[in-house]
Write a protein that holds these residues in place. Structure first.
Motif, mmCIF file in Angstrom:
data_model
loop_
_atom_site.group_PDB
_atom_site.id
_atom_site.type_symbol
_atom_site.label_atom_id
_atom_site.label_comp_id
_atom_site.label_asym_id
_atom_site.label_seq_id
_atom_site.Cartn_x
_atom_site.Cartn_y
_atom_site.Cartn_z
ATOM 1 N N ILE A 167 0.531 1.751 -6.542
ATOM 2 C CA ILE A 167 1.082 0.624 -5.785
ATOM 3 C C ILE A 167 2.306 0.089 -6.516
ATOM 4 C CG2 ILE A 167 0.657 -1.682 -4.857
ATOM 5 C CD1 ILE A 167 -2.288 -1.013 -4.724
ATOM 6 N N SER A 215 1.449 -8.493 -2.398
ATOM 7 C CA SER A 215 0.985 -7.224 -1.826
ATOM 8 C C SER A 215 1.647 -6.932 -0.478
ATOM 9 C CB SER A 215 -0.539 -7.246 -1.657
ATOM 10 O OG SER A 215 -0.928 -8.281 -0.783
ATOM 11 N N THR A 267 4.784 -2.072 3.541
ATOM 12 C CA THR A 267 3.390 -2.459 3.740
ATOM 13 C C THR A 267 3.178 -3.336 4.962
ATOM 14 O OG1 THR A 267 2.983 -2.335 1.366
ATOM 15 C CG2 THR A 267 1.449 -3.656 2.645
ATOM 16 N N ILE A 271 -3.527 -1.598 1.288
ATOM 17 C CA ILE A 271 -3.035 -2.456 0.208
ATOM 18 C C ILE A 271 -3.361 -3.928 0.463
ATOM 19 C CG2 ILE A 271 -0.981 -3.215 -1.049
ATOM 20 C CD1 ILE A 271 0.371 -0.654 -0.350
ATOM 21 N N ILE A 299 3.023 1.973 -1.314
ATOM 22 C CA ILE A 299 2.232 3.002 -1.997
ATOM 23 C C ILE A 299 3.123 4.195 -2.290
ATOM 24 C CG2 ILE A 299 0.327 4.636 -1.742
ATOM 25 C CD1 ILE A 299 -1.137 2.608 -0.084
#
Length: 377
Positions: A234, A223, A316, A351, A228
């Motif tokens: 995702i 992750s 992210t 996320i 996104i």
């Protein structure tokens, strides 16, 4: 995500109207949001007209000058030695023979004789001037500068400012910290740096180990390497394209080293070194600057102790690395002086959960404190 460049600002023309320009010779440079682009002449000839001015905004495929095709004109021959010299300075008119000239003023009078014994005079002390205690003039006559200079923000800084503000407005920022004992990494570097430089021509630093540790941690915490898309999807990746923050005179750029998950520490070091050199030499291409799934920002090279790096959206997370300092730490129940470094992970909480962010930093710490484990992965 790749971003297309549609317009830029014309920095300056290298040639002017009437100048001859060779085929592929630089005519002008255009400043885009990311890099400066050189515009070269499509043919040799004489420049007839400049269609835009410096600092004007231009778009892709817009004509900026007219060139009359032709060959280099012969150079002008040097001036003939028989060319007339400039007219000599006219001499002042002389009076005619027998004519007298009146002086413009009477001759100066000799100064009065100086008395060998100076006359005694009473000199009274002047009364002190009354000035406000808060408005005392500076006795040495110093006047502090109040000059201001206003310079238009260049496009790369405008774009950086826009991107960073969009990042703040979009992502749910959160930063977590940890610290790393760099003893083993430093010992490994000292032991091998000369041999690596001689054998492979690579200067062994810490960024290679940091990037390798990050790529291994990203495999376990995917992750942190995601993004996104369209606010509802995702995107997870099985590769790591590393954005390396590099400071250049015009601002901050983040060239991308692709697929570091399949590289060794030395390959990563070499790739980062090449990208940073291209950035400083102004030779980065658009391909060097597009994409990127994860960023490492190393502000420790400027002496920063720790900080909170900002996300390079749509990524992210960004890992911040900082200065290495000797500090007292507890080791097996004893206090020892160790070279310690803070690390920070800023992440998008939309996320990445806090547990995943902490786990990621702990994995990076584990690999750096026990570098042999990176060779087993």
């Amino acid at each position: 995500m790749a971003e297309s460049i549609t317009e830029g600002t014309l920095n300056q023309f290298s040639k002017q109207v009437g100048d001859f320009i060779e085929l592929d010779e630089e005519l002008a440079t255009i400043e885009t949001d990311k890099i400066d682009v050189s515009v070269n002449a499509p043919q040799a000839g004489v420049i007839q007209q400049l269609l835009v001015g410096e600092r004007d905004t231009v778009t892709v495929d817009q004509a900026i000058a007219e060139i009359q095709p032709g060959e280099q004109p012969a150079k002008n021959e040097s001036k003939s030695s028989t060319e007339e010299e400039p007219n000599p300075k006219p001499e002042a008119p002389q009076p005619a023979k027998g004519e007298s000239v009146e002086p413009s003023s009477s001759p100066p009078q000799p100064p009065p004789p100086v008395n060998s014994t100076p006359e005694h005079k009473e000199v009274s002390q002047p009364a002190p001037a009354t000035t406000s205690t808060t408005q005392q003039p500076l006795s040495w006559g110093f006047r502090p500068s109040r000059v201001e200079e206003r310079v238009k923000m260049i496009r790369i800084r405008q774009r950086t400012a826009q991107k960073l503000k969009e990042s703040q407005n979009t992502a749910a920022f959160l930063t977590t910290f940890n610290e790393v004992d760099m003893t083993r990494i430093i010992e490994c570097r000292k032991k091998n740096q000369d041999a690596v430089l001689e054998k492979r021509g690579v200067k062994l630093g810490f960024m290679g180990s940091m990037a390798r540790a990050s790529s291994l941690a990203l495999k376990e915490i995917p992750s942190v390497n995601a993004s996104i898309k369209n606010n509802d999807t995702i995107v997870y990746r099985d590769y790591v394209d590393l954005s390396v923050a590099a400071a250049i005179p015009k601002g901050l750029v983040t060239p991308v080293l692709r697929n570091i998950e399949s590289m060794s520490i030395m390959q990563i070091e070499k790739g980062i070194g090449e990208l940073v050199k291209k950035a400083r030499d102004g030779k980065l291409t658009m391909n060097d600057l597009t994409g990127g799934s994860f960023t490492i920002s190393n502000s420790g090279i400027w002496g920063s102790l720790f900080g909170t790096p900002i996300l390079n959206t749509p990524q992210t997370a960004v890992l911040g690395t900082y200065g290495i300092q000797d500090r007292p730490v507890a080791v097996d129940g004893r206090v020892e002086i160790r070279p310690m470094m803070y690390i920070a992970l800023t992440y998008d909480h939309r996320i990445v959960d806090g547990r995943e962010a902490v786990r990621f930093l702990n994995l990076v710490k584990k690999y750096l404190q026990d570098p042999e484990t990176m060779l087993l992965e």
